[in-house]
Design an enzyme around this catalytic site. Structure first.
Site, PDB file in Angstrom:
ATOM      1  N   THR A 152       0.845  -1.197   0.000  1.00  0.00           N
ATOM      2  CA  THR A 152       0.000   0.000   0.000  1.00  0.00           C
ATOM      3  C   THR A 152       0.879   1.244   0.000  1.00  0.00           C
ATOM      4  O   THR A 152       0.632   2.198  -0.736  1.00  0.00           O
ATOM      5  CB  THR A 152      -0.911   0.005   1.236  1.00  0.00           C
ATOM      6  OG1 THR A 152      -1.591  -1.236   1.288  1.00  0.00           O
ATOM      7  CG2 THR A 152      -1.922   1.115   1.177  1.00  0.00           C
ATOM      8  N   ASP A 177       2.829 -12.020   4.614  1.00  0.00           N
ATOM      9  CA  ASP A 177       3.542 -10.738   4.564  1.00  0.00           C
ATOM     10  C   ASP A 177       4.603 -10.678   5.646  1.00  0.00           C
ATOM     11  O   ASP A 177       5.742 -10.306   5.406  1.00  0.00           O
ATOM     12  CB  ASP A 177       2.558  -9.570   4.760  1.00  0.00           C
ATOM     13  CG  ASP A 177       1.770  -9.281   3.485  1.00  0.00           C
ATOM     14  OD1 ASP A 177       1.940 -10.047   2.522  1.00  0.00           O
ATOM     15  OD2 ASP A 177       0.996  -8.311   3.459  1.00  0.00           O
TER      16      ASP A 177
END
Length: 526
Positions: free
Chosen positions: A93, A386
């Site tokens: 992001t 992640d």
């Protein structure tokens, strides 16, 4: 009079329009994902129009990958978030948002100050070099002190997980992820860490198992545990009741002939099983089916058999047990068998699994995730992936920087200082880069519902006055010491975010013409 040089169905956008279309697309993508940034970021629910599939996620790359975009500039941002995901695993992001902010600044400069895109690009290059240099000098390396490094890893995992679904149990999961990564002893091959999702229970019922777990059972009437297992991994057909030559027809004039045929098949199978038993094994794992007859033969020979170990399962097993997958059985000497201390059936939730403990490759482990719904499990897996990716990269590039907007503000300070040494219009572009970097802490504060302009200016004055560990404490809406709070991020991640974002912005700034055309078809002449 204008000359028409393009064929039909070709549209062209020039200079201003082309640039606007590139900027608008990229900025829209940035705005789409920016609300997911940070520990107080929100999730997106993506619903597929054609099927019943829905997906709840906070991961930038997953969101962008799942949305079909038509704008070419938007696709550039999707690509950089994907590369960030592949390279580092997290920060997807951030990289998208930073690119979008850089382009937002560039748009203002082109529109209002009439600065040429190439001038902006030069300024951005100077700025990104200054930012990376500052990041470099702010990075800390604790790899020589194993205790400090361990706590760094746990803190990095916590920082990564705090914006994801696992944030409620981030203590537990960050320790779990760190333990799993440290077992790899510096390897970045996440294949050794298997993640199994089992419905039921709650997220905090998840656990790390040091063995390898396979979602299979042993054959009928075979013992439920095997000690000192010698394992042969195979990919071979063991089904007897099919004639293997396609389209073959038999005409027989009596049932005894049919019986002979069956006997021949059975003998063939028995000799194959006999060959397999010569390997001196007590466990046989096959990727394909094992029919009842060969299974019975294995049972008689005291060999436990496992069928249909799907491909990923059998590849992983080969990695973990140190064996090789074979498909011919003539040379027992040339084949590497897998080994482990114990294979036993265990029950997790409602299902039966086989657990391989004491494997040759001690790196292997399995994380069993529990959760209430499929969406929760999928998102938990993405979050954990992640964290694992970032941790495994950190064991290679061991430097760390501080999170909470601290690293961004340090870079922005360095870029501002650099701007004073740049002459001409380029200086404006360098300052714009610093503003874009300051947008990241601003968005973090906005997402947490605080007054971002007040918080960020406090953070700015704190960092500019030399308190270089200040960052945003988004739980209390104050400026705090990030070292003390343990908000640590991977240096490699931050570096990738800044360099990728500035490169993506540069690519889109160079655009001054967009030509859209249908692909050539056979009937469309040159």
């Amino acid at each position: 009079m204008s000359v028409q040089i393009f064929g039909d169905q070709v549209t062209e956008e020039r200079a201003e329009n082309a640039r606007m279309s590139a900027f608008v697309g990229a900025i829209a993508v940035g705005d789409l994902v920016k609300s997911t940034l940070g520990p107080k970021g929100m999730d997106k629910l993506l619903q597929s129009a054609s099927s019943e599939n829905s997906l709840v996620t906070n991961d930038g790359a997953t969101i962008l990958k799942s949305i079909p975009l038509d704008n070419p500039a938007a696709k550039v941002l999707v690509n950089i978030s994907k590369v960030q995901d592949d390279e580092v695993g997290d920060g997807t992001t951030s990289v998208t948002v930073l690119s979008a902010e850089l382009l937002r600044e560039a748009e203002k400069m082109i529109d209002q100050a009439r600065i040429h895109p190439q001038t902006i690009i030069e300024g951005f290059r100077i700025a990104s070099a200054a930012a990376l240099k500052a990041l470099d000098s702010a990075a800390v390396d604790n790899s020589s002190d194993s205790e400090k490094f361990h706590s760094d890893l746990v803190h990095i995992a916590k920082t990564t997980l705090s914006s994801k679904i696992l944030s409620q149990d981030k203590e537990y999961f960050s320790n779990m992820a760190t333990d799993a990564i440290l077992r790899l002893k510096g390897s970045t091959n996440l294949e050794h860490i298997q993640i199994i999702k089992i419905l039921g229970g709650k997220l905090s019922d998840s656990f790390l198992d040091s063995g390898f777990i396979l979602q299979k059972k042993f054959g009928n009437n075979q013992p439920k545990r095997v000690e000192k297992a010698k394992i042969l991994l195979a990919n071979t057909a063991l089904d007897t009741d099919k004639v293997k030559i396609f389209g073959t027809k038999f005409k027989v004039d009596s049932t005894s002939k049919l019986a002979q045929l069956e006997k021949a098949e059975r003998d063939k199978m028995a000799s194959k099983i006999n060959k397999i038993s010569k390997f001196g094994i007590n466990t046989f794992i096959n990727r394909q089916l094992i029919y009842d007859y060969p299974e019975q033969l294995f049972t008689d020979m005291n060999i436990n058999s496992i069928e249909h170990a799907d491909f990923e399962g059998i590849e992983r097993l080969a990695l973990v047990t140190g064996g090789e997958v074979v498909s011919t059985f003539d040379d027992p000497e040339k084949c590497k068998l897998g080994e482990c201390d114990l294979i036993e059936e265990v029950i997790i939730g409602e299902e039966t699994f086989l657990k391989f403990s004491g494997c040759k490759a001690g790196e292997a482990c399995t994380i069993v995730l529990r959760g209430a719904t499929d969406q929760v499990l999928d998102e938990a897996e993405r979050s954990l992936h992640d964290a694992l990716s970032v941790l495994s990269q950190t064991t290679k590039e061991t430097r760390t920087v501080l999170g909470g907007g601290c690293a961004e503000m340090i870079m922005s300070k360095a870029v501002d200082t650099q701007a004073q040494n740049v002459d001409g219009k380029k200086a404006l572009a360098v300052e714009a880069f610093a503003r874009a970097l300051r947008q990241l802490p601003t968005i973090l504060a906005d997402n947490a519902g605080f007054d971002s302009s007040e918080l960020v200016s406090k953070l700015r004055s704190s960092i500019y006055n030399g308190i270089s560990t200040s960052g945003l404490d988004l739980d209390n809406g104050t400026i705090a010491d990030m070292r003390e709070l343990g908000i640590v991020e991977s240096y490699k991640l931050k570096r990738a975010v800044v360099s990728s974002a500035s490169e993506a912005a540069e690519v889109l700034l160079r655009v001054d013409n967009i030509i859209r055309a249908k692909p050539r078809t056979a009937d469309r002449h040159m």
